[in-house]
Motif scaffolding. Structure first.
Motif, PDB file in Angstrom:
ATOM      1  N   ILE A 189      46.067  23.800  32.370  1.00  0.00           N
ATOM      2  CA  ILE A 189      44.633  23.856  32.618  1.00  0.00           C
ATOM      3  C   ILE A 189      44.347  24.486  33.983  1.00  0.00           C
ATOM      4  O   ILE A 189      43.411  25.272  34.131  1.00  0.00           O
ATOM      5  CB  ILE A 189      44.018  22.451  32.487  1.00  0.00           C
ATOM      6  N   HIS A 190      45.194  24.162  34.938  1.00  0.00           N
ATOM      7  CA  HIS A 190      45.074  24.767  36.266  1.00  0.00           C
ATOM      8  C   HIS A 190      45.125  26.296  36.156  1.00  0.00           C
ATOM      9  O   HIS A 190      44.312  27.001  36.755  1.00  0.00           O
ATOM     10  CB  HIS A 190      46.208  24.247  37.155  1.00  0.00           C
ATOM     11  N   THR A 191      46.056  26.776  35.335  1.00  0.00           N
ATOM     12  CA  THR A 191      46.183  28.219  35.131  1.00  0.00           C
ATOM     13  C   THR A 191      44.903  28.805  34.542  1.00  0.00           C
ATOM     14  O   THR A 191      44.391  29.814  35.028  1.00  0.00           O
ATOM     15  CB  THR A 191      47.368  28.511  34.190  1.00  0.00           C
ATOM     16  N   HIS A 192      44.387  28.148  33.495  1.00  0.00           N
ATOM     17  CA  HIS A 192      43.104  28.555  32.901  1.00  0.00           C
ATOM     18  C   HIS A 192      42.047  28.702  33.973  1.00  0.00           C
ATOM     19  O   HIS A 192      41.328  29.697  34.034  1.00  0.00           O
ATOM     20  CB  HIS A 192      42.586  27.448  31.964  1.00  0.00           C
ATOM     21  N   VAL A 193      41.937  27.625  34.774  1.00  0.00           N
ATOM     22  CA  VAL A 193      40.884  27.540  35.767  1.00  0.00           C
ATOM     23  C   VAL A 193      40.981  28.704  36.760  1.00  0.00           C
ATOM     24  O   VAL A 193      39.983  29.353  37.086  1.00  0.00           O
ATOM     25  CB  VAL A 193      40.983  26.185  36.505  1.00  0.00           C
ATOM     26  N   GLU A 194      42.207  28.985  37.203  1.00  0.00           N
ATOM     27  CA  GLU A 194      42.405  30.072  38.164  1.00  0.00           C
ATOM     28  C   GLU A 194      42.035  31.410  37.522  1.00  0.00           C
ATOM     29  O   GLU A 194      41.362  32.233  38.125  1.00  0.00           O
ATOM     30  CB  GLU A 194      43.875  30.131  38.581  1.00  0.00           C
ATOM     31  N   LYS A 195      42.465  31.533  36.258  1.00  0.00           N
ATOM     32  CA  LYS A 195      42.294  32.800  35.559  1.00  0.00           C
ATOM     33  C   LYS A 195      40.811  33.123  35.359  1.00  0.00           C
ATOM     34  O   LYS A 195      40.395  34.260  35.494  1.00  0.00           O
ATOM     35  CB  LYS A 195      43.002  32.701  34.201  1.00  0.00           C
ATOM     36  N   TYR A 196      40.043  32.095  35.002  1.00  0.00           N
ATOM     37  CA  TYR A 196      38.644  32.361  34.687  1.00  0.00           C
ATOM     38  C   TYR A 196      37.691  32.024  35.822  1.00  0.00           C
ATOM     39  O   TYR A 196      36.476  32.070  35.650  1.00  0.00           O
ATOM     40  CB  TYR A 196      38.268  31.628  33.394  1.00  0.00           C
ATOM     41  N   GLY A 197      38.245  31.668  36.943  1.00  0.00           N
ATOM     42  CA  GLY A 197      37.429  31.541  38.136  1.00  0.00           C
ATOM     43  C   GLY A 197      36.527  30.329  38.226  1.00  0.00           C
ATOM     44  O   GLY A 197      35.514  30.362  38.912  1.00  0.00           O
ATOM     45  N   PHE A 198      36.903  29.238  37.543  1.00  0.00           N
ATOM     46  CA  PHE A 198      36.070  28.039  37.650  1.00  0.00           C
ATOM     47  C   PHE A 198      36.415  27.206  38.879  1.00  0.00           C
ATOM     48  O   PHE A 198      35.788  26.191  39.142  1.00  0.00           O
ATOM     49  CB  PHE A 198      36.185  27.191  36.386  1.00  0.00           C
ATOM     50  N   GLY A 199      37.428  27.678  39.608  1.00  0.00           N
ATOM     51  CA  GLY A 199      37.846  26.949  40.801  1.00  0.00           C
ATOM     52  C   GLY A 199      36.770  26.906  41.869  1.00  0.00           C
ATOM     53  O   GLY A 199      36.850  26.120  42.815  1.00  0.00           O
ATOM     54  N   SER A 200      35.761  27.733  41.709  1.00  0.00           N
ATOM     55  CA  SER A 200      34.719  27.766  42.727  1.00  0.00           C
ATOM     56  C   SER A 200      33.777  26.563  42.611  1.00  0.00           C
ATOM     57  O   SER A 200      33.040  26.261  43.534  1.00  0.00           O
ATOM     58  CB  SER A 200      33.924  29.066  42.619  1.00  0.00           C
ATOM     59  N   ASP A 201      33.806  25.901  41.459  1.00  0.00           N
ATOM     60  CA  ASP A 201      33.022  24.669  41.326  1.00  0.00           C
ATOM     61  C   ASP A 201      33.877  23.514  41.852  1.00  0.00           C
ATOM     62  O   ASP A 201      34.917  23.191  41.282  1.00  0.00           O
ATOM     63  CB  ASP A 201      32.677  24.443  39.844  1.00  0.00           C
ATOM     64  N   ILE A 202      33.443  22.910  42.913  1.00  0.00           N
ATOM     65  CA  ILE A 202      34.234  21.880  43.603  1.00  0.00           C
ATOM     66  C   ILE A 202      34.684  20.755  42.672  1.00  0.00           C
ATOM     67  O   ILE A 202      35.749  20.170  42.857  1.00  0.00           O
ATOM     68  CB  ILE A 202      33.450  21.333  44.826  1.00  0.00           C
ATOM     69  N   PHE A 203      33.916  20.488  41.638  1.00  0.00           N
ATOM     70  CA  PHE A 203      34.288  19.423  40.706  1.00  0.00           C
ATOM     71  C   PHE A 203      35.610  19.714  40.005  1.00  0.00           C
ATOM     72  O   PHE A 203      36.373  18.802  39.696  1.00  0.00           O
ATOM     73  CB  PHE A 203      33.198  19.239  39.644  1.00  0.00           C
ATOM     74  N   VAL A 204      35.865  20.981  39.757  1.00  0.00           N
ATOM     75  CA  VAL A 204      37.055  21.349  39.002  1.00  0.00           C
ATOM     76  C   VAL A 204      38.338  21.114  39.814  1.00  0.00           C
ATOM     77  O   VAL A 204      39.211  20.368  39.370  1.00  0.00           O
ATOM     78  CB  VAL A 204      36.939  22.796  38.470  1.00  0.00           C
TER      79      VAL A 204
END
Length: 573
Positions: free
Chosen positions: A139-154
């Motif tokens: 899931i971490h990989t997904h998040v990095e790939k699609y750029g959801f890391g910018s939402d602090i909750f993620v």
DNA sequence: CTAGGGTTAG
């Protein structure tokens, strides 16, 4: 909820705008009957696929613990969108079905629906159990790939989930925390909490001291760390320094003093608490129960009832578990009768706790009658009754229960096999024991653990096959523990211990343990009756027991519980 | 105009 309006004026229901207005609080509805009525109206108004109504309906069914109905609503929808999937995933989590939540996530991906920043915190919460680290990494990989890391909750959720994945996980959590560009209070709290969970108390404290700001959660987290480490002096110091204390802070201190056995201090703090919630009461009652102080526990249980707090499953289960552990039949009875008096509907989990409690308190027949009366049974129910039956020496019955369980479609797990092997050991069913031991790995893919080896070694030892027993001790891929060395044979009773201890010393297998002989002998309960069975702790501690029949069980327990001390019977020394 | 998210104590 202002739904009454809706029922008084059914003609208005045809007006979708008004209907939506009335439905704005639908997701907070916790009354199932009302909810079902509203659902009927929704379907009549053909609003069940409405993008705003459907998620609310799912959410309220989920709140009412009706996950099946929630799923049904979801399945009616032709093309579910992200929001709807998010709601469904959350519903599964709320109803403690993490694997279903994950399944919904994967289904969503397969149907080409893209997750959003709301999806990940839910899905991460569902990552628990085995192989969770890989899931979280994925899931971490997904998040990095699609750029959801910018939402602090993620990333905050990622830190928390990584922290629950053991020593490898905490590494990943640290790393993520370090590289995060933006950190808020929750990021810090989660990281401190992760370090506490990993047992890295000093590092947690260091981080706590470095925090730019702290709230009560921060303080409670580090306080919990000291309590977990049983460092009550440091905990108390911190507790006094806290700028603000809430119920959690007080409860944490109370549980800490219970843990170290300082019931006077625990009670003093408990009495000083201004607002006591259910958790607080549960902690102190279980604390007394675990110490075997049944009268104190019962009198506090009564006071809790007088306080008029609405009880739920969790406290009942933990108090019953404490009864089971300490053999407090009186308190167990008290809890059950109060449930009956209040017409409390026992969930499967509560019934499981009752079965276990009665079995461990020596009332197998009552355990059986609770078990038989259950509407729905799960694997835990079967394991509890199988263990209980084995523990009481009903070997034939244990094996019958085992086959009944399989007939009813349940797949045995490692706990089940402990019970089954124990029954074989106790009955001297050598052939059957060997058979089940082999089946376990071959047919069910369960890797034998120390408890299973313990049963087998004890099985051989009791049968006089000491060579076989020893062969297993030396070939098993695990370190023998004191219980293994404590296995006995009925005739000589001491040969294996003495031999074992000599071997132990010469091989320095137990070099980390001091007073090896004493420890081995102190734990020399037949593994079939103790180690694997989660016998009450008091029984575990000191009893030396040769090959007693099950009929002796009650007598020994009674002696144990009345005298509050271990009984030495047929000691080999 | 309307939904839905993270951390601590059982």
């Amino acid at each position: 909820m202002q739904i009454s309006v809706l029922f008084q004026a059914p003609s208005r229901v045809s007006n979708p705008t008004l209907f939506e207005q009335k439905l704005s609080d639908l997701h907070k509805c916790t009354n199932l009957n009302q909810l079902k009525q509203i659902q009927a109206l929704i379907y009549r108004a053909n609003l069940h696929e409405d993008a705003f109504v459907a998620p609310k309906l799912i959410a309220s069914f989920s709140l009412c613990r009706q996950i099946a109905l929630a799923v049904q609503v979801f399945d009616q929808i032709q093309e579910p969108n992200v929001q709807l999937y998010n709601t469904l995933i959350r519903a599964h989590i709320q109803n403690s079905q993490p694997s279903q939540a994950l399944a919904a996530f994967f289904e969503m991906r397969n149907r080409g629906v893209w997750p959003d920043n709301f999806t990940y915190p839910f899905v991460l919460k569902a990552c628990s159990g085995q192989d969770s680290l890989r899931l979280v990494q994925m899931i971490h990989t997904h998040v990095e790939k699609y750029g959801f890391g910018s939402d602090i909750f993620v990333p905050n959720s990622l830190i928390d989930s990584y922290s629950k994945c053991g020593s490898m996980g905490i590494q990943a959590a640290r790393k993520l925390f370090m590289v995060m560009v933006e950190r808020d209070l929750v990021s810090w709290n989660s990281m401190v909490g992760g370090l506490v969970k990993a047992g890295e108390l000093r590092e947690a404290r260091q981080l706590f001291d470095e925090m730019p700001e702290r709230d009560t959660v921060s303080w409670n987290t580090i306080l919990g760390g000291y309590v977990k480490a049983a460092e009550m002096d440091s905990a108390f110091e911190l507790f006094q320094k806290m700028p603000e204390r809430n119920v959690v802070s007080w409860s944490t201190m109370v549980s800490g003093y219970c843990k170290v056995g300082d019931m006077a201090m625990a009670r003093m703090l408990f009495d000083k608490m201004s607002t006591k919630n259910l958790v607080a009461w549960t902690i102190i009652i279980s604390g007394y129960a675990e110490k075997g102080l049944e009268n104190d526990a019962i009198s506090l249980y009564n006071k809790m009832e007088e306080a008029g707090l609405k009880i739920d499953d969790a406290p009942i289960i933990s108090i019953l578990a404490a009864c089971a552990e300490s053999g407090l039949l009186g308190l167990g009875n008290r809890v059950q009768s109060s449930m009956e008096r209040n017409r409390y509907k026992c969930s499967t989990h509560v019934s499981n706790a009752l079965v276990d409690m009665y079995a461990k308190c020596g009332r197998f027949n009552r355990a059986l009658s609770v078990f038989n009366g259950m509407e729905k049974r799960d694997l835990v129910s079967w394991n509890a009754i199988i263990q209980g039956s084995a523990m009481h020496g009903h070997e034939e019955e244990t094996l019958q229960l085992f086959s009944r369980m399989k007939q009813e479609g349940f797949v045995p797990d490692k706990v089940t096999f402990v019970g089954v092997l124990c029954a074989c050991t106790h009955a001297g069913f050598v052939e059957e024991g060997i058979h089940y031991f082999q089946t376990m790995e071959r047919d069910y893919g369960i890797v034998p653990q120390i408890e299973h080896y313990g049963c087998m070694i004890d099985l051989f030892a009791r049968d006089g096959c000491l060579t076989e027993a020893f062969r297993l001790v030396h070939t098993m891929p695990l370190e023998p523990n004191a219980i293994i060395w404590g296995s006995q044979n009925p005739s000589g009773a001491s040969s294996i211990e003495l031999d074992g201890i000599q071997k132990w010393k010469s091989n320095s297998i137990g070099s980390t343990l001091e007073n090896t002989a004493e420890k081995a002998l102190a734990a020399a309960l037949p593994s079939s009756l103790c180690a694997a069975m989660n016998f009450p702790r008091k029984v575990k501690k000191g009893i030396l027991w040769s090959h007693s029949g099950a009929s002796a069980l009650d007598g020994i327990r009674m002696t144990l519980f009345s005298q509050q001390r271990a009984m030495v019977k047929d000691s080999p020394l």
